[in-house]
Design a protein around this motif. Structure first.
Motif: not given
Length: 234
Positions: A123-128
């Motif tokens: 996952e590229a997005d930290p939240r994801r």
């Protein structure tokens, strides 16, 4: 129904599907380990405690194998430590996802697995990435516990779990999940090199060591530092 839809929206349908698919393999592996341990005469409560507290499938199977072969506590401990050395780079790669509070550090460290690390890094997005880390961990833990209960119950009736192919289920699931990544030439070369090293070393080295040596194949997947044409234009 609303809670279910809300959970799907938060986690994502794809992540839930992949976690469920992988958890099936975890459950089968957990059942295989528990059945094997029970068949070797290990009390059910030690088997269950080992899975819930140690929570490291490869090390668990290796420990049972070493003990069954007559190895002492020192040999069992050394095997587990060697196999779990890979968690050091795992922690450096995804430790920021759970290093917030003391209790998340404890749970997050216990949740540090091959699966959780791979799903989080995808996952590229930290939240994801954080959602992926905890979702796959929860699914794996529940599946492992369920598999252990089934395996303990069946352990006295199954003399050899490997004869039923239970030991091959988890590798098959892992292969299915990584196949899309093998489209990249560097990743494919790294995987093939690692597999060749492991196969060549297996007849001569103790269980677990060939897998560690196979990490040498990662040299072919190491970033070259060259910038792709599209990124250069940006």
């Amino acid at each position: 129904m609303r809670a279910r839809n809300g959970l799907t929206a938060l986690i994502g349908r794809d992540l839930l599907r992949d976690t469920a698919a992988y958890s099936v393999g975890i459950a089968v592996a957990g059942a295989s380990f528990a059945a094997l341990a029970t068949a070797q005469g290990l009390p059910w409560w030690i088997t269950l405690a080992m899975s819930m507290l140690v929570y490291a499938g490869t090390a668990q199977f290796a420990a049972i194998g070493v003990a069954a072969a007559g190895g002492g506590p020192a040999a069992v401990l050394a095997t587990g430590l060697i196999l779990n050395l890979r968690h050091l780079p795992y922690g450096m790669a995804v430790g920021h996802l759970y290093w917030d509070r003391w209790w998340t550090r404890l749970l997050g460290t216990h949740n540090l697995l091959d699966t959780t690390t791979a799903f989080a890094l995808a996952e590229a997005d930290p939240r994801r990435a954080r959602i992926a880390y905890w979702t796959t961990g929860a699914g794996n833990f529940a599946a492992s516990a369920a598999g252990n209960v089934v395996g303990i119950a069946a352990g006295r009736q199954i003399a050899d779990p490997a004869a039923l192919g239970l030991d091959a289920a988890l590798p098959a699931i892992v292969l299915a999940l990584v196949l899309p990544s093998l489209k990249e030439k560097s990743t494919l070369l790294a995987a093939l090199t690692g597999a060749a090293i492991a196969l060549a070393a297996s007849p001569f080295l103790p269980a677990g060591i060939p897998v560690l040596l196979a990490l040498a194949g990662l040299v072919f997947a190491w970033p070259s530092g060259e910038t792709e044409p599209e990124e250069a234009e940006r």
